[in-house]
Design an enzyme around this catalytic site. Structure first.
Site, PDB file in Angstrom:
ATOM      1  N   ARG A 179       0.729  -1.248  -0.066  1.00 29.88           N
ATOM      2  CA  ARG A 179      -0.026  -0.263   0.018  1.00 29.88           C
ATOM      3  C   ARG A 179       0.806   1.357  -0.034  1.00 29.88           C
ATOM      4  O   ARG A 179       0.605   2.091  -0.608  1.00 29.88           O
ATOM      5  CB  ARG A 179      -0.919   0.090   1.237  1.00 29.88           C
ATOM      6  CG  ARG A 179      -1.991   1.137   1.269  1.00 29.88           C
ATOM      7  CD  ARG A 179      -2.757   1.018   2.545  1.00 29.88           C
ATOM      8  NE  ARG A 179      -3.712   2.250   2.626  1.00 29.88           N
ATOM      9  CZ  ARG A 179      -4.707   2.071   2.153  1.00 29.88           C
ATOM     10  NH1 ARG A 179      -5.249   1.378   1.376  1.00 29.88           N
ATOM     11  NH2 ARG A 179      -5.472   3.325   2.394  1.00 29.88           N
ATOM     12  N   HIS A 207      25.163 -21.087  -0.523  1.00 30.47           N
ATOM     13  CA  HIS A 207      25.968 -20.165   0.148  1.00 30.47           C
ATOM     14  C   HIS A 207      26.039 -18.884  -0.714  1.00 30.47           C
ATOM     15  O   HIS A 207      26.050 -18.873  -1.870  1.00 30.47           O
ATOM     16  CB  HIS A 207      27.648 -20.613  -0.032  1.00 30.47           C
ATOM     17  CG  HIS A 207      28.393 -19.544   0.906  1.00 30.47           C
ATOM     18  ND1 HIS A 207      28.775 -18.510   0.782  1.00 30.47           N
ATOM     19  CD2 HIS A 207      28.926 -19.977   2.264  1.00 30.47           C
ATOM     20  CE1 HIS A 207      29.394 -17.788   1.775  1.00 30.47           C
ATOM     21  NE2 HIS A 207      29.503 -18.655   2.745  1.00 30.47           N
ATOM     22  N   HIS A 228       0.476  21.183  29.062  1.00 29.22           N
ATOM     23  CA  HIS A 228      -0.623  20.270  29.652  1.00 29.22           C
ATOM     24  C   HIS A 228      -1.878  20.281  28.919  1.00 29.22           C
ATOM     25  O   HIS A 228      -2.825  20.066  29.697  1.00 29.22           O
ATOM     26  CB  HIS A 228      -0.793  20.783  31.052  1.00 29.22           C
ATOM     27  CG  HIS A 228       0.634  20.966  32.018  1.00 29.22           C
ATOM     28  ND1 HIS A 228       1.345  19.947  32.478  1.00 29.22           N
ATOM     29  CD2 HIS A 228       1.365  22.020  32.080  1.00 29.22           C
ATOM     30  CE1 HIS A 228       2.297  20.261  33.120  1.00 29.22           C
ATOM     31  NE2 HIS A 228       2.402  21.645  32.912  1.00 29.22           N
ATOM     32  N   SER A 269     -13.987  10.100   4.553  1.00 27.65           N
ATOM     33  CA  SER A 269     -14.616   9.164   5.529  1.00 27.65           C
ATOM     34  C   SER A 269     -15.437   8.266   4.829  1.00 27.65           C
ATOM     35  O   SER A 269     -16.135   8.525   3.719  1.00 27.65           O
ATOM     36  CB  SER A 269     -15.466   9.912   6.711  1.00 27.65           C
ATOM     37  OG  SER A 269     -16.325   8.938   7.403  1.00 27.65           O
ATOM     38  N   VAL A 329     -12.435  15.521   6.194  1.00 30.89           N
ATOM     39  CA  VAL A 329     -11.277  15.488   5.572  1.00 30.89           C
ATOM     40  C   VAL A 329     -10.252  15.173   6.747  1.00 30.89           C
ATOM     41  O   VAL A 329      -9.712  16.049   7.534  1.00 30.89           O
ATOM     42  CB  VAL A 329     -10.701  16.893   4.778  1.00 30.89           C
ATOM     43  CG1 VAL A 329      -9.250  16.428   4.440  1.00 30.89           C
ATOM     44  CG2 VAL A 329     -11.459  17.263   3.874  1.00 30.89           C
ATOM     45  N   ASN A 331      -0.572   8.595   9.012  1.00 34.13           N
ATOM     46  CA  ASN A 331       0.365   7.427   8.543  1.00 34.13           C
ATOM     47  C   ASN A 331       1.849   7.823   8.855  1.00 34.13           C
ATOM     48  O   ASN A 331       2.670   7.086   8.956  1.00 34.13           O
ATOM     49  CB  ASN A 331       0.127   7.407   6.880  1.00 34.13           C
ATOM     50  CG  ASN A 331      -1.320   6.810   6.510  1.00 34.13           C
ATOM     51  OD1 ASN A 331      -1.957   6.295   7.226  1.00 34.13           O
ATOM     52  ND2 ASN A 331      -1.650   7.036   5.469  1.00 34.13           N
TER      53      ASN A 331
END
Length: 304
Positions: A13, A86, A164, A289, A296, A303
């Site tokens: 992919r 080998h 935080h 989706s 979007v 990824n």
């Protein structure tokens, strides 16, 4: 997705992101560089040590054994390996066959002279890593340049910072991009200073066979000359039979830190999108989706 039976996603992919590495880090790439090291060693024995002569008329043909190495040659080595069981020996036999075909039969027994398999392998890995490192360096340079461009472009764009996870004192969008450019540049410089290392010192790292046959040669000096001048990598003189590969550990640690910084970039940008600081462009034809076409999703950052 050229290969739907690929075991790893980078062979299937996501191959488009790493296809530059196919010619380097595949078994084909390893074979090609094994042939390259063997051929360069053959020329070194002839030109620098004067152990035998190579006819000037066939120099180009001998060089082409590795320069024009293709998938057909790799498959032939695998056929030879079925008998030898080998891998490096199969490469040696392949080269000897090629030398017969170009009219260099009288020198073929010099192929692999005084070498252990690790002499060929460790230098092949070094050549692979050196080439792959250059690709990574160029990609990193492009990313740093883009981050610096964003830093300059958005240096006056105010933005609520977060500590935080909570809203904190303001910053600018440009400052946040420059932070990442600064961090990556430090690792980029370390990556470019890093040197790959190769050794060519025989079965136990002590030049035993070399010295026994030709005791008049300064093998430590000549080994360094070959690695430095012919392979263009850093000579490693002190080793056992194998390269200690510390340089690979050093390289991988640099890459780990680079990857960690990139993950930080991905997560921060993902967060800025989530907070509506940034908006993603709609790419025509892409589906954000499976059930909500107005979305979007930040899949590139996920990824990455």
């Amino acid at each position: 997705m050229g290969n739907l039976k690929a075991i790893g996603v980078f062979d299937g992919r996501y191959n488009k992101y790493v296809n530059e590495f196919e010619e380097i880090f595949s078994e084909f790439g390893l074979m090609k560089r094994r042939v390259q090291v063997e051929i360069k060693w053959l020329f070194f024995l002839s030109r620098e040590l004067k152990l035998f002569e190579i006819d000037k008329d066939i120099v180009e043909s001998i060089n082409n054994i590795y320069k024009k190495f293709d998938i057909k040659d790799a498959k032939h080595i695998k056929e030879i390996e079925k008998t030898t069981n080998h891998d490096v020996k199969a490469v040696e036999y392949f080269i000897k066959e090629k030398l017969d075909k170009v009219g260099a039969s009288e020198i073929k027994e010099w192929v692999h002279f005084a070498c252990t398999s690790e002499d060929i392998n460790n230098n092949s890995y070094a050549l692979m890593l050196k080439e792959g490192k250059n690709i990574i360096s160029k990609a990193l340079e492009q990313n740093i340049k883009k981050l610096e461009e964003f830093g300059k472009k958005y240096k006056d764009v105010s933005m609520i910072s977060r500590t935080h996870g909570q809203p904190a004192s303001p910053t600018t969008a440009g400052k946040e991009f420059i932070n990442f450019a600064f961090r990556l540049k430090k690792e980029y410089e370390k990556l470019n200073r890093h040197e790959v290392e190769g050794k060519m010192n025989g079965a136990s790292g002590n030049f035993n066979a070399h010295q026994f046959v030709f005791d008049n040669v300064d093998w430590i000096s000549k080994s360094s000359e070959f690695i430095d001048n012919y392979l263009k990598i850093k000579p490693l003189i002190f080793s056992t039979q194998i390269n200690n590969y510390s340089y690979i550990s050093e390289l991988l640690h640099i890459l780990i830190r680079i990857a960690s910084i990139v993950i930080d970039i991905d997560r921060d940008i993902w967060g800025y999108i989530s907070f509506d600081y940034l908006k993603q462009k709609v790419v025509k034809g892409e589906v954000g989706s499976s059930t909500m076409p107005h979305k979007v999703n930040p899949i590139d950052f996920e990824n990455s």
